[in-house]
Design an enzyme around this catalytic site. Structure first.
Site, PDB file in Angstrom:
ATOM      1  N   ALA A 122      43.780  45.040  39.502  1.00  0.00           N
ATOM      2  CA  ALA A 122      45.267  46.282  39.439  1.00  0.00           C
ATOM      3  C   ALA A 122      44.435  47.126  40.676  1.00  0.00           C
ATOM      4  O   ALA A 122      45.883  47.679  41.534  1.00  0.00           O
ATOM      5  CB  ALA A 122      45.268  45.889  38.543  1.00  0.00           C
ATOM      6  N   LYS A 174      40.209  35.075  29.615  1.00  0.00           N
ATOM      7  CA  LYS A 174      39.522  35.835  30.710  1.00  0.00           C
ATOM      8  C   LYS A 174      39.460  37.170  30.537  1.00  0.00           C
ATOM      9  O   LYS A 174      37.989  37.963  30.484  1.00  0.00           O
ATOM     10  CB  LYS A 174      40.356  35.652  31.910  1.00  0.00           C
ATOM     11  CG  LYS A 174      41.453  36.629  32.138  1.00  0.00           C
ATOM     12  CD  LYS A 174      41.757  37.139  33.883  1.00  0.00           C
ATOM     13  CE  LYS A 174      42.642  37.503  34.097  1.00  0.00           C
ATOM     14  NZ  LYS A 174      43.172  37.649  35.054  1.00  0.00           N
ATOM     15  N   ARG A 178      39.542  46.065  33.553  1.00  0.00           N
ATOM     16  CA  ARG A 178      38.958  46.733  32.937  1.00  0.00           C
ATOM     17  C   ARG A 178      38.076  46.642  31.280  1.00  0.00           C
ATOM     18  O   ARG A 178      37.409  47.279  30.877  1.00  0.00           O
ATOM     19  CB  ARG A 178      40.250  47.382  32.513  1.00  0.00           C
ATOM     20  CG  ARG A 178      41.712  46.509  31.715  1.00  0.00           C
ATOM     21  CD  ARG A 178      42.007  47.434  31.546  1.00  0.00           C
ATOM     22  NE  ARG A 178      43.070  47.038  32.721  1.00  0.00           N
ATOM     23  CZ  ARG A 178      44.756  47.404  33.404  1.00  0.00           C
ATOM     24  NH1 ARG A 178      45.373  47.911  32.157  1.00  0.00           N
ATOM     25  NH2 ARG A 178      45.244  47.036  33.920  1.00  0.00           N
ATOM     26  N   ASN A 179      38.285  44.778  30.856  1.00  0.00           N
ATOM     27  CA  ASN A 179      37.971  44.905  29.952  1.00  0.00           C
ATOM     28  C   ASN A 179      36.781  44.645  29.975  1.00  0.00           C
ATOM     29  O   ASN A 179      35.532  44.963  29.261  1.00  0.00           O
ATOM     30  CB  ASN A 179      38.266  43.456  29.450  1.00  0.00           C
ATOM     31  CG  ASN A 179      39.759  43.122  28.905  1.00  0.00           C
ATOM     32  OD1 ASN A 179      40.050  43.354  28.083  1.00  0.00           O
ATOM     33  ND2 ASN A 179      40.257  43.400  30.044  1.00  0.00           N
ATOM     34  N   GLN A 189      43.416  44.582  27.237  1.00  0.00           N
ATOM     35  CA  GLN A 189      44.157  43.646  26.209  1.00  0.00           C
ATOM     36  C   GLN A 189      42.590  43.028  25.360  1.00  0.00           C
ATOM     37  O   GLN A 189      43.531  41.880  24.879  1.00  0.00           O
ATOM     38  CB  GLN A 189      44.878  42.936  27.522  1.00  0.00           C
ATOM     39  CG  GLN A 189      45.583  43.713  28.096  1.00  0.00           C
ATOM     40  CD  GLN A 189      44.781  44.043  29.914  1.00  0.00           C
ATOM     41  OE1 GLN A 189      43.935  44.424  29.679  1.00  0.00           O
ATOM     42  NE2 GLN A 189      45.737  43.773  31.226  1.00  0.00           N
TER      43      GLN A 189
END
Length: 250
Positions: free
Chosen positions: A23, A73, A135-136, A163
């Site tokens: 992103a 993912k 980010r995960n 998420q």
């Protein structure tokens, strides 16, 4: 996955937009790719409309596989970040983790999609980039390093919603239902599908019940009793696995 049931929107009017991309790189107008999935009447004109020199958009008809893989993912990216941090970026540990997590992703997708697209091409690239830099993955790294606490929640300032945390709980509960069973390769005993997903089970214990620390992901990865991840893929591809009721379909 169940938007069309919850919102009463026909599935042919639902679209999924996914990577491979990050992103922040899209925001900075760096080169990126994306896939838009759904009915041809919507996806093809939208793909053409969204395409720019730095943002190339492909289109695909397999909405369910891409939506499931898009959630998975994020689940396994958290574990990838933990492994990277705990092993000081060990190439071998990260590659072994990749082998096991992608086999679990394939196994789970065969339960949720009747004829899922293979984990290759853009689907594999999207998984790779998310495990590498999303980010995960960052969240998993920060947890393993002790720079973030699980008590801080899954909405992190400067990063937004992680998420993968809620997705870990959702997939674990989905695959733990008492009405579901598959034959375990060792002993041919019926077990819940989640029992064949040791990484997902471990992430659930780390992130949801919090009974284990991040180090548990390495213990799961290095468990001497783990089967070759290829066997999990073969089970999924050679058995009548599809369970439409999991997504509320008849």
């Amino acid at each position: 996955m169940r938007i069309f049931l919850a919102a009463g929107v026909p599935i042919e009017n639902i679209l999924y937009l996914g990577g491979p991309n990050i992103a922040s790189e899209i925001y900075n107008k760096e080169y990126a790719n994306a896939r838009i999935c759904g009915a041809e009447q919507w996806r093809k004109p939208l793909a053409k409309f969204l395409r720019q020199p730095h943002f190339i958009v492909w289109d695909n008809s397999d909405l369910v596989t891409h939506e499931v893989m898009g959630g998975l993912k994020n689940v396994y990216a958290i574990g990838a970040g933990m492994v990277a941090a705990l092993t000081k970026e060990s190439a071998t540990s990260k590659s072994v983790y990749f082998a096991h997590c992608t086999s679990e992703m394939i196994f789970i997708t065969h339960l949720l999609a009747e004829e899922p697209e293979k984990l290759a091409g853009p689907l594999l690239a999207d998984t790779y980039v998310t495990l590498l830099k999303g980010r995960n993955a960052w969240y998993g790294q920060m947890l393993a390093k002790g720079e973030l606490s699980r008590d801080m929640g899954d909405s992190i300032s400067g990063k937004g919603m992680i998420q993968g945390v809620s997705a870990v709980g959702a997939f674990y509960e989905l695959l733990s239902q008492s009405s579901l069973s598959v034959l375990h390769p060792d002993g041919n005993k019926p077990v819940a599908p989640v029992e064949l997903c040791p990484l997902l089970k471990t992430l659930y214990k780390i992130l949801i019940t919090r009974e284990k620390t991040a180090e548990a992901i390495l213990q799961a990865l290095r468990d001497e009793t783990l089967n070759d991840p290829r066997e999990r893929i073969e089970i999924a591809q050679t058995h009548a696995f599809y369970k439409p009721s999991l997504l509320g379909q008849p």
